[in-house]
Design a protein around this motif. Structure first.
Motif, PDB file in Angstrom:
ATOM      1  N   VAL A 135     120.969 -59.698  74.113  1.00  0.00           N
ATOM      2  CA  VAL A 135     120.205 -60.886  74.541  1.00  0.00           C
ATOM      3  C   VAL A 135     118.913 -60.472  75.227  1.00  0.00           C
ATOM      4  O   VAL A 135     118.038 -61.302  75.459  1.00  0.00           O
ATOM      5  CB  VAL A 135     121.072 -61.791  75.442  1.00  0.00           C
ATOM      6  CG1 VAL A 135     121.203 -61.209  76.839  1.00  0.00           C
ATOM      7  CG2 VAL A 135     120.506 -63.202  75.521  1.00  0.00           C
TER       8      VAL A 135
ATOM      9  N   ARG B 219     116.332 -59.532  78.125  1.00  0.00           N
ATOM     10  CA  ARG B 219     116.157 -59.904  79.522  1.00  0.00           C
ATOM     11  C   ARG B 219     116.553 -61.348  79.817  1.00  0.00           C
ATOM     12  O   ARG B 219     116.151 -62.250  79.080  1.00  0.00           O
ATOM     13  CB  ARG B 219     114.681 -59.735  79.906  1.00  0.00           C
ATOM     14  CG  ARG B 219     114.235 -58.316  79.977  1.00  0.00           C
ATOM     15  CD  ARG B 219     112.734 -58.219  80.014  1.00  0.00           C
ATOM     16  NE  ARG B 219     112.165 -58.218  78.668  1.00  0.00           N
ATOM     17  CZ  ARG B 219     110.864 -58.308  78.424  1.00  0.00           C
ATOM     18  NH1 ARG B 219     110.003 -58.450  79.408  1.00  0.00           N
ATOM     19  NH2 ARG B 219     110.420 -58.278  77.182  1.00  0.00           N
TER      20      ARG B 219
ATOM     21  N   HIS C 178     116.765 -70.752  84.730  1.00  0.00           N
ATOM     22  CA  HIS C 178     117.514 -69.966  83.759  1.00  0.00           C
ATOM     23  C   HIS C 178     116.524 -69.510  82.701  1.00  0.00           C
ATOM     24  O   HIS C 178     115.959 -70.342  81.991  1.00  0.00           O
ATOM     25  CB  HIS C 178     118.643 -70.815  83.175  1.00  0.00           C
ATOM     26  CG  HIS C 178     119.421 -71.534  84.255  1.00  0.00           C
ATOM     27  ND1 HIS C 178     120.532 -71.000  84.830  1.00  0.00           N
ATOM     28  CD2 HIS C 178     119.174 -72.694  84.910  1.00  0.00           C
ATOM     29  CE1 HIS C 178     120.979 -71.820  85.781  1.00  0.00           C
ATOM     30  NE2 HIS C 178     120.171 -72.850  85.855  1.00  0.00           N
ATOM     31  N   TYR C 179     116.313 -68.203  82.620  1.00  0.00           N
ATOM     32  CA  TYR C 179     115.176 -67.640  81.878  1.00  0.00           C
ATOM     33  C   TYR C 179     115.632 -66.594  80.871  1.00  0.00           C
ATOM     34  O   TYR C 179     116.551 -65.814  81.162  1.00  0.00           O
ATOM     35  CB  TYR C 179     114.236 -67.003  82.905  1.00  0.00           C
ATOM     36  CG  TYR C 179     113.158 -66.093  82.371  1.00  0.00           C
ATOM     37  CD1 TYR C 179     111.875 -66.576  82.151  1.00  0.00           C
ATOM     38  CD2 TYR C 179     113.409 -64.749  82.117  1.00  0.00           C
ATOM     39  CE1 TYR C 179     110.866 -65.737  81.692  1.00  0.00           C
ATOM     40  CE2 TYR C 179     112.412 -63.898  81.649  1.00  0.00           C
ATOM     41  CZ  TYR C 179     111.141 -64.403  81.438  1.00  0.00           C
ATOM     42  OH  TYR C 179     110.161 -63.574  80.983  1.00  0.00           O
ATOM     43  N   GLY C 180     114.992 -66.563  79.746  1.00  0.00           N
ATOM     44  CA  GLY C 180     115.310 -65.516  78.780  1.00  0.00           C
ATOM     45  C   GLY C 180     114.626 -65.766  77.448  1.00  0.00           C
ATOM     46  O   GLY C 180     113.704 -66.579  77.348  1.00  0.00           O
ATOM     47  N   ARG C 181     115.082 -65.067  76.423  1.00  0.00           N
ATOM     48  CA  ARG C 181     114.510 -65.229  75.084  1.00  0.00           C
ATOM     49  C   ARG C 181     115.103 -66.476  74.442  1.00  0.00           C
ATOM     50  O   ARG C 181     116.312 -66.557  74.242  1.00  0.00           O
ATOM     51  CB  ARG C 181     114.801 -64.012  74.216  1.00  0.00           C
ATOM     52  CG  ARG C 181     114.040 -62.785  74.667  1.00  0.00           C
ATOM     53  CD  ARG C 181     114.066 -61.681  73.614  1.00  0.00           C
ATOM     54  NE  ARG C 181     113.288 -60.542  74.093  1.00  0.00           N
ATOM     55  CZ  ARG C 181     111.968 -60.426  73.907  1.00  0.00           C
ATOM     56  NH1 ARG C 181     111.320 -61.338  73.211  1.00  0.00           N
ATOM     57  NH2 ARG C 181     111.320 -59.387  74.398  1.00  0.00           N
TER      58      ARG C 181
ATOM     59  N   PHE D 215     109.098 -66.355  75.622  1.00  0.00           N
ATOM     60  CA  PHE D 215     110.197 -66.601  76.558  1.00  0.00           C
ATOM     61  C   PHE D 215     110.349 -68.088  76.870  1.00  0.00           C
ATOM     62  O   PHE D 215     109.395 -68.856  76.774  1.00  0.00           O
ATOM     63  CB  PHE D 215     109.995 -65.802  77.853  1.00  0.00           C
ATOM     64  CG  PHE D 215     110.404 -64.371  77.686  1.00  0.00           C
ATOM     65  CD1 PHE D 215     111.715 -63.985  77.924  1.00  0.00           C
ATOM     66  CD2 PHE D 215     109.506 -63.422  77.229  1.00  0.00           C
ATOM     67  CE1 PHE D 215     112.117 -62.672  77.731  1.00  0.00           C
ATOM     68  CE2 PHE D 215     109.897 -62.103  77.030  1.00  0.00           C
ATOM     69  CZ  PHE D 215     111.201 -61.725  77.284  1.00  0.00           C
TER      70      PHE D 215
ATOM     71  N   ILE E 168     116.903 -64.026  83.421  1.00  0.00           N
ATOM     72  CA  ILE E 168     116.753 -64.151  84.873  1.00  0.00           C
ATOM     73  C   ILE E 168     117.504 -65.399  85.313  1.00  0.00           C
ATOM     74  O   ILE E 168     117.452 -66.435  84.655  1.00  0.00           O
ATOM     75  CB  ILE E 168     115.270 -64.263  85.289  1.00  0.00           C
ATOM     76  CG1 ILE E 168     114.501 -63.005  84.875  1.00  0.00           C
ATOM     77  CG2 ILE E 168     115.153 -64.466  86.812  1.00  0.00           C
ATOM     78  CD1 ILE E 168     113.011 -63.054  85.202  1.00  0.00           C
TER      79      ILE E 168
ATOM     80  N   VAL F 216     106.151 -68.109  82.849  1.00  0.00           N
ATOM     81  CA  VAL F 216     106.991 -67.919  81.655  1.00  0.00           C
ATOM     82  C   VAL F 216     106.054 -67.882  80.455  1.00  0.00           C
ATOM     83  O   VAL F 216     105.483 -68.904  80.084  1.00  0.00           O
ATOM     84  CB  VAL F 216     108.028 -69.051  81.535  1.00  0.00           C
ATOM     85  CG1 VAL F 216     108.845 -68.899  80.262  1.00  0.00           C
ATOM     86  CG2 VAL F 216     108.916 -69.065  82.766  1.00  0.00           C
TER      87      VAL F 216
ATOM     88  N   ARG G 261     118.900 -61.567  67.639  1.00  0.00           N
ATOM     89  CA  ARG G 261     119.909 -61.031  68.555  1.00  0.00           C
ATOM     90  C   ARG G 261     120.145 -61.909  69.782  1.00  0.00           C
ATOM     91  O   ARG G 261     121.293 -62.104  70.169  1.00  0.00           O
ATOM     92  CB  ARG G 261     119.544 -59.602  68.930  1.00  0.00           C
ATOM     93  CG  ARG G 261     119.835 -58.675  67.747  1.00  0.00           C
ATOM     94  CD  ARG G 261     119.544 -57.247  68.070  1.00  0.00           C
ATOM     95  NE  ARG G 261     118.114 -57.050  68.270  1.00  0.00           N
ATOM     96  CZ  ARG G 261     117.561 -55.867  68.506  1.00  0.00           C
ATOM     97  NH1 ARG G 261     118.330 -54.794  68.586  1.00  0.00           N
ATOM     98  NH2 ARG G 261     116.268 -55.749  68.654  1.00  0.00           N
ATOM     99  N   PRO G 262     119.103 -62.469  70.416  1.00  0.00           N
ATOM    100  CA  PRO G 262     119.386 -63.359  71.554  1.00  0.00           C
ATOM    101  C   PRO G 262     120.231 -64.567  71.148  1.00  0.00           C
ATOM    102  O   PRO G 262     121.246 -64.862  71.781  1.00  0.00           O
ATOM    103  CB  PRO G 262     117.992 -63.772  72.034  1.00  0.00           C
ATOM    104  CG  PRO G 262     117.117 -62.632  71.646  1.00  0.00           C
ATOM    105  CD  PRO G 262     117.661 -62.166  70.317  1.00  0.00           C
TER     106      PRO G 262
ATOM    107  N   GLY H  30     119.223 -67.211  73.731  1.00  0.00           N
ATOM    108  CA  GLY H  30     120.216 -66.406  74.427  1.00  0.00           C
ATOM    109  C   GLY H  30     120.464 -66.785  75.872  1.00  0.00           C
ATOM    110  O   GLY H  30     121.316 -66.192  76.529  1.00  0.00           O
ATOM    111  N   ILE H  31     119.736 -67.749  76.399  1.00  0.00           N
ATOM    112  CA  ILE H  31     119.896 -68.114  77.816  1.00  0.00           C
ATOM    113  C   ILE H  31     121.189 -68.892  78.018  1.00  0.00           C
ATOM    114  O   ILE H  31     121.386 -69.921  77.378  1.00  0.00           O
ATOM    115  CB  ILE H  31     118.720 -68.994  78.295  1.00  0.00           C
ATOM    116  CG1 ILE H  31     117.386 -68.318  78.028  1.00  0.00           C
ATOM    117  CG2 ILE H  31     118.880 -69.345  79.773  1.00  0.00           C
ATOM    118  CD1 ILE H  31     116.183 -69.237  78.246  1.00  0.00           C
TER     119      ILE H  31
END
Lengths: 438, 438
Positions: free
Chosen positions: B293, B295, A298-301, A283, B297, A279, A306-307, A137-138
């Motif tokens: 999505v 979280r 750039h950080y996320g799941r 993640f 960052i 991290v 869903r992501p 999702g990032i």
């Protein structure tokens, strides 16, 4: 009133069902933002007759034949989410030939065999969205192609496989060995029955191939990417890393030099003060160094229904907005207009300089340390720090840990080969590259 | 051959010169990516005759009159980089009326008085890029409008003022008081001669107003944003924060609830395990929580010539690509098609629940602690932890530190007012909100 865009989705697995959930749950939100009705007209899946959920019940056409979508003149966007090389490639090529825009999250296909697809889409002026292929999702694909378009991006450091990062995090927190954590991850659904792609770095290599292609504006031949996984990492190495103020991460690293590039995937020790070391779990994060904007993270799941569904849906929305505008495509699939065939040489891993963590497993007897140090010196490798073995009795096999200054990979390979052939060395030496320590 | 897009830049200060540097240094890179020649035809600046550098020498037209750009029929994109409300607004409105696309980094203007500008640009089908207005070089505006378009974004936490973050970082690392660090920051050029906008949270409030407007798809009236700066933060509070396992950050917080929203800026204690606590020096980060999505960052340099210049140049490239495609604009300036006048009520700060750090400054004598605790209890405030004062003699003024459980802001305001009126309390109580501790 707004236009209606018809979407067909091939593959109703994790990402497919996530995409459908995102588009249906947030239909009103998407309509409010875009003015467009995004209508999932059909879903194709070989097992569709065995699947049922409240989202699926809202889809007008369910089929086992992907060509019911690919050949449907009403479909504007075909979404390929079956993964793998074939028939995924055939589905994408045939969709493009039928004038459909395409969205996919298929990193393996794009990294290994994407060129023909990119070319055809560009020639036909069709969109090919693949935001979901890297970093789940990032937002990263369009960030590189569009937001950072004014920059030369020179370095990429990525934690881009959630399974591997989860395993390394649990090994660190729970002091368990790789095999045990892997088994638990499989039970929790965080690792697949065959975890090879994730733990051996192959999935990470696919993703860094795509990122480096976009960032460096050159096609990276996937087979030139150096890949080493995490399955050989031991608890003792994680423990030594902590004592050295570091964490071990499966890092994808790509750097652009004047005349060549390096692209590699391997376990890497990074200092705890680096944000990337924070991290954890599943993640992901991508750290870019660009000439004008400098460092961005750039950080996320990096995975999950869903992501990744959010990224796929974002691509669909983006393409829908372009269709509505009635204009020709101006951003090439890879974000650059040069011919695809301009390759930069990819550096051999042995020609890359870095610092190294070396764990020798040797008999605890007089002269062993000086013998090992002597061989390192012979190959021009200088030591920045060493960890003394704890208490042991003469004749025990003990770990001897060295951190080296920067040196060529080749020197380490040669030195370790020679050291591993010594009688007093009882196991293969563990070699882990280190970033951020001189 | 590709098209040539003519750009005129109004304002040749930090961001203006950074933008020119990015576009000229990376002309070849940008051409390779876009196929478009981006030509800076003219620069207007009241002091242009006193300025000179190698980039400026390459610009054909230098003028002190912005209308030489605004009225030039050859100019496609006007870039407003003078900041402030007027004449910046007039320049932008007149540029739009003349059919020019506009790029600006003017967060104060857009946050406080942007509505008329957004409306006009949308009505005329013109682009208005403002990626540089929040987070400097961090891709965030288009990420919210486009990449995350399939999501409802429900929470935003931002460290979005580099000066304030630099000061708090130095106070923490070097154990100096605010005034001293501010003076040093001014000498280094990290803080302006009049630092009010940065240290009192006003600049942060402008930026969160813009982010919340985009994320929540509703216009946020700037004057409803609660703002509290960092100038009252003392070394003793930073020290207590560390003892509580926290860092103090100037945080912008925005949350969307079912029927209302909260938007606020204040010093905030956050646990050290949060990645945001690792965002130090002049770096910025925006932490989003979205429904699908989850979280994400977004981290990078929040200010400076080249980072912000990179964002402005990215907007110019984006608009140039649209112009080349010859199509109508499909993405509204604010990313949503609803009418602008739909407001959600903004919660009063007193109606917002959170945990609090309270530092009372009271005489060290029997009964004081129970008196203070009694008043807190009367207002329904329960304590999660307390830090005992160190050694002191009876009659000294000592700090008493409490961490509360979640409670209404109103309760704390009332309790502190009552406590501060006690004879034994010698200084105004310090109140800092806490995130992430129950």
């Amino acid at each position: 009133m707004g236009k209606c865009i018809n979407v067909g989705i091939i593959g109703y697995g994790t990402v497919g069902s996530g995409t459908v959930e995102v588009l249906l749950d947030n239909k009103t939100t998407i309509k409010r933002k875009t003015g467009i009705d995004i209508n999932i007209k059909s879903i194709a899946d070989l097992q569709i007759n065995k699947k049922d959920d409240k989202y699926l019940r809202e889809i007008p056409v369910k089929t086992t034949d992907a060509y019911d979508i690919i050949n449907d003149p009403e479909i504007d966007i075909v979404v390929e989410l079956i993964g793998g090389y074939n028939p995924a490639k055939q589905f994408i090529m045939d969709s493009l030939k039928n004038g459909k825009h395409v969205v996919t999250a298929n990193k393996a296909l794009l990294a290994v065999d994407g060129l023909e697809i990119f070319k055809l889409a560009d020639e036909l002026g069709l969109h090919l969205g693949f935001e979901g292929s890297v970093g789940g999702g990032i937002p990263i694909i369009r960030v590189i192609k569009e937001d950072l378009a004014a920059n030369n991006i020179n370095e990429i450091y990525g934690i881009i496989n959630g399974t591997a990062n989860y395993i390394l995090t649990k090994m660190d927190l729970e002091k368990k060995e790789f095999d045990e954590v892997l088994r638990e991850a499989q039970q929790l659904g965080y690792a697949e029955a065959d975890p090879t792609f994730d733990v051996e770095g192959i999935d990470t290599a696919h993703k860094i191939t795509i990122l480096a292609t976009l960032a460096f504006n050159t096609v990276i031949p996937y087979e030139k990417v150096f890949v080493e996984g995490i399955s050989k990492i031991k608890q003792v190495d994680i423990d030594f890393a902590n004592r050295l103020g570091c964490k071990i991460k499966l890092l994808a690293i790509a750097k652009k030099h004047e005349n060549d590039i390096e692209v590699r995937v391997h376990p890497t020790m990074i200092p705890e003060r680096y944000i990337l070391s924070k991290v954890v779990d599943v993640f992901n994060a991508i750290y870019l160094v660009s000439d004008k904007v400098d460092r961005t993270i750039h950080y996320g799941r990096g995975a999950g229904a869903r992501p990744t569904g959010s990224a796929v849906a974002g691509d669909i929305i983006n393409i829908a907005r372009w269709i509505e505008s009635g204009c020709k495509k101006t951003i090439p699939i890879l974000g650059f207009k040069d011919k695809y065939t301009q390759y930069y040489p990819v550096k051999d891993i042995n020609d890359i300089r870095s610092s190294f963590y070396l764990r020798f497993n040797a008999l605890d007897k007089p002269g062993v340390l000086s013998k090992i140090a002597g061989i390192l010196g012979k190959y021009g490798i200088s030591i920045s720090s060493a960890i003394q073995p704890g208490e042991s009795s003469p004749g025990d096999v003990v770990p001897l840990v060295f951190l080296t200054h920067e040196t060529l990979g080749r020197n380490v390979t040669n030195a370790v080969n020679e050291i591993d052939s010594l009688d007093v060395v009882k196991e293969k030496t563990v070699v882990i590259r280190v970033e951020g320590k001189k």
